[in-house]
Design an enzyme around this catalytic site. Sequence first.
Site, PDB file in Angstrom:
ATOM      1  N   GLY B  40       1.046  -1.237   0.066  1.00 11.85           N
ATOM      2  CA  GLY B  40      -0.084   0.000  -0.137  1.00 11.85           C
ATOM      3  C   GLY B  40       0.783   1.227   0.024  1.00 11.85           C
ATOM      4  O   GLY B  40       2.024   1.254   0.656  1.00 11.85           O
ATOM      5  N   GLY B  42      -0.603   4.625   0.440  1.00 13.99           N
ATOM      6  CA  GLY B  42      -1.366   5.815   0.696  1.00 13.99           C
ATOM      7  C   GLY B  42      -0.595   6.559   2.100  1.00 13.99           C
ATOM      8  O   GLY B  42       0.559   6.190   2.052  1.00 13.99           O
ATOM      9  N   ALA B  44      -0.491   6.127   4.864  1.00 14.14           N
ATOM     10  CA  ALA B  44       0.264   5.300   5.917  1.00 14.14           C
ATOM     11  C   ALA B  44       1.510   4.548   5.337  1.00 14.14           C
ATOM     12  O   ALA B  44       2.681   4.704   5.837  1.00 14.14           O
ATOM     13  CB  ALA B  44      -0.691   4.294   6.707  1.00 14.14           C
ATOM     14  N   GLY B  45       1.150   3.834   4.129  1.00 13.71           N
ATOM     15  CA  GLY B  45       2.120   3.010   3.462  1.00 13.71           C
ATOM     16  C   GLY B  45       3.354   4.064   2.968  1.00 13.71           C
ATOM     17  O   GLY B  45       4.526   3.579   3.039  1.00 13.71           O
ATOM     18  N   SER B 284     -19.029  17.085   1.228  1.00 13.36           N
ATOM     19  CA  SER B 284     -18.408  17.426   2.516  1.00 13.36           C
ATOM     20  C   SER B 284     -19.341  17.789   3.503  1.00 13.36           C
ATOM     21  O   SER B 284     -20.507  18.233   3.168  1.00 13.36           O
ATOM     22  CB  SER B 284     -17.311  18.803   2.553  1.00 13.36           C
ATOM     23  OG  SER B 284     -17.046  19.214   3.695  1.00 13.36           O
ATOM     24  N   ARG B 330     -22.640  12.426  12.608  1.00 18.47           N
ATOM     25  CA  ARG B 330     -22.622  11.565  11.822  1.00 18.47           C
ATOM     26  C   ARG B 330     -23.404  10.054  11.834  1.00 18.47           C
ATOM     27  O   ARG B 330     -24.346  10.164  10.593  1.00 18.47           O
ATOM     28  CB  ARG B 330     -21.400  11.257  10.934  1.00 18.47           C
ATOM     29  CG  ARG B 330     -20.418  12.068  10.604  1.00 18.47           C
ATOM     30  CD  ARG B 330     -19.066  11.702  10.216  1.00 18.47           C
ATOM     31  NE  ARG B 330     -18.245  12.689   9.669  1.00 18.47           N
ATOM     32  CZ  ARG B 330     -16.959  12.651   9.011  1.00 18.47           C
ATOM     33  NH1 ARG B 330     -16.497  11.292   9.039  1.00 18.47           N
ATOM     34  NH2 ARG B 330     -16.516  13.487   8.593  1.00 18.47           N
ATOM     35  N   HIS B 401     -18.214   4.738   3.927  1.00 14.35           N
ATOM     36  CA  HIS B 401     -16.972   5.322   3.520  1.00 14.35           C
ATOM     37  C   HIS B 401     -15.800   5.203   4.317  1.00 14.35           C
ATOM     38  O   HIS B 401     -14.772   5.427   3.792  1.00 14.35           O
ATOM     39  CB  HIS B 401     -17.330   6.947   3.207  1.00 14.35           C
ATOM     40  CG  HIS B 401     -16.925   7.942   4.384  1.00 14.35           C
ATOM     41  ND1 HIS B 401     -16.010   8.633   4.519  1.00 14.35           N
ATOM     42  CD2 HIS B 401     -17.208   7.763   5.774  1.00 14.35           C
ATOM     43  CE1 HIS B 401     -15.905   9.541   5.602  1.00 14.35           C
ATOM     44  NE2 HIS B 401     -16.426   8.706   6.496  1.00 14.35           N
ATOM     45  N   GLU B 425      -5.786   2.591   8.137  1.00 14.42           N
ATOM     46  CA  GLU B 425      -7.224   2.412   8.061  1.00 14.42           C
ATOM     47  C   GLU B 425      -7.295   0.838   8.313  1.00 14.42           C
ATOM     48  O   GLU B 425      -8.320   0.235   8.832  1.00 14.42           O
ATOM     49  CB  GLU B 425      -7.805   2.810   6.965  1.00 14.42           C
ATOM     50  CG  GLU B 425      -9.500   2.563   6.989  1.00 14.42           C
ATOM     51  CD  GLU B 425     -10.274   3.089   5.982  1.00 14.42           C
ATOM     52  OE1 GLU B 425      -9.814   3.941   5.079  1.00 14.42           O
ATOM     53  OE2 GLU B 425     -11.631   2.636   5.872  1.00 14.42           O
TER      54      GLU B 425
END
Lengths: 249, 537
Positions: B40, B42, B44-45, B284, B330, B401, B425
């Site tokens: 990954g 993203g 983090a990766g 948003s 939410r 999401h 995540e």
Amino acid sequence: MKVTLHVWRQAGPADRGRFARYDVADVSPDMSFLEVLDVLNQQLIARREEPIAFDHDCREGICGSCGMVINGRPHGPERATTVCQLHMRTFPDGAELWIEPWRARAFPVIKDLVVDRAAFDRLIQAGGFITARTGSAPEANSIPVPKRDADLAMDAAACIGCGACVAACPNASAMLFVAAKASHLGLLPQGQPERSSRVVNMVAQMDAEGFGACTNHGECMAACPKEISIDFIARLNRDYLKAVIRRPW
Amino acid sequence: MELRAKIPSGPLADKWERHRSEIKLVNPANKLKHEIIVVGSGLAGASAAASLAELGYRVSCFCFQDSPRRAHSIAAQGGINAAKNYQNDGDSVFRLFYDTIKGGDFRAREANVYRLAQVSASIIDQCVAQGVPFAREYGGMLANRSFGGVQVSRTFYARGQTGQQLLLGAYQALSRQIGLGKVTMHPRAEMLDVVVVDGRARGIIVRDLVSGAVSAHAADAVVLATGGYANVYYLSTNAKGCNVTAIWRAHKRGAAFANPGFTQIHPTCIPVTGHHQAKLTLMSESLRNDGRIWVPKAPGDTRAPGDIPESERDYYLERLYPSYGNLAPRDIASRRAKEVCDEGRGVGPGGNGVYLEFRDAIARLGRPVIAERYGNLFEMYERITAEDPFERPMRIFPAPHYTMGGLWVDYNLMTTVDGLYAIGEANFSDHGANRLGASALMQGLADGYFILPYTIGDYLAQMKLDRLDTAHPAFRQAEADTGERVRRLLAVNGRKSCGTAAACRATGPASPRPSSRSADCARSSGATSTSAARART
């Protein structure tokens, strides 16, 4: 609505490639262009034909994966819109559309509409960064950045790296992509130490990758889904000139 | 299975500092000998791969996109939280910790969340140093804004593209390491399995998405930064390629999965328009600051919204939650929207939508103010729906999401398989039952820049360096398992999905033209065509 698609089919890099004609019925005006390709692919798979290969991921116009030339225009006719956000209501019923991959020497076709854009990654590797080892950063507010500079840097940083600028350019130049990155980092105080080496190295890499030169057509800016300005190209040229005169840095 | 979280002893505020000082270090010369796989690219990766390479480890990074810059972190809009207290409004590490814990219904691991709040400030420093163009005040200082569920202003942002800018910062740091030869990047590669040797993760099996070739890769530790599993739902806001294979395969190899039910359903997405739809688009949450949410009082009311008089409208959030109104949390806003639609009071095609109207805000503040606040979002909405939110209320509906659940990890971010780490995540530890806005970016970067690079050293320092190559029987076995799985899938030969042969509704053998009218049909064929296209490209 109905559309006729002439899609570029190319089995692999060595294949010559050709246009194949597909008539797609029952297209909803609310579909995105990529969803029409999804539906067509479903039909192709059901007929045991090879589906059309195309890059896509976020489908929100931000990841930069998708991109194809529609009737001669990268990302199609809509201003500031990637092809995943291009909706069929843009086209009249019965529209005849010619779909091609990005065409540039530096972006060889892998299959159908998928091209290899690794050259863009190598441009960033050549200098499109600020060297800041994790953990070594000073307090974030220790260097103020004028709002005007930060905003302008953000305008340049909005580039999604899709490659439409290269596809639109008659010279297949990557100047807008390189200029956007060099300007984003060159406008910020943190980017100053490497400002000269960055532009020189990125421009050298651009030449090595086989991208053409810029002759100020402005097609890149017209095709850019993020409307990145060619003003940044002027900025890159100025930085480049200063850097080569000042050499060594 | 015994779960040992390995939370350090001592007061909450001292745990991380003490742990960092006490864990074992890898000698710089030995770092060169350790190979680490990061799956990954993203937030983090990419941040983990770049930081580990800077430390001297040999790193291989894998992503399924054509470039690491395209990971789905790029689509995050809102911002990133940090306890900087730049607004002098009383923010602190403890307050960020407490808001996060409370927002997650007290179900997150306190020690991890406190550490997250502690390192949050360093993330902003790091990103600014990399050239992330955060919003600034006129004096040149960093600007902040507020987000739901908190009373301080601690969110840093770069227009509506904060995820993009943070990811590009991490991608550029990663690119530098790739250019230096410290990271070997494998784009267009999908992880198919984890290889476990003697109880330790020692490599992965990968498919090249261009050639289709399956290959094995060995390492001393494997880091999964492969995101969440919201795409287990038919439609979500996740990117098309987020298919959860990596953490699922890890789970099948023994990594425990925690809190899978904790998924965040975001209340403000654009509703589905038809069965052809590939995914959903998020609007948003900030829209709820000035928009009013309502549905008609009577079920089955198909009048145009402008023709429905005030007395026949149900502003259900304002009615049920007078103190929160349209800014209800939410999860609550999502549940109530689903309920009113289930009662038959939903609006728009298919009845899966509620109105979010700006009429009153436009009357109160004037059109220019609303245009300045929400112009981009209105334009995006109009592009997708062909409806102008200035003239007609927006239609919104909840959609999956983000997933708070994920692979179980201990304090060091290691899963229940030794040497297999999960960050961002993909793990479960920091958000409990509900994630606060602007905390996903914070957690991804905290794990990648400031936590994993330390904790992985503790494991590597204690493991015996034993060279292992992919000729080991465990790799051969994992490859064979993968091949068998693919063969079995292909041998299904598609009687039940219209992607391969018969239309879903057709009971007989292959019909020449697929029926695409039933939603189930579109569902199964969509999945098939995506994976088929990917397998063949």
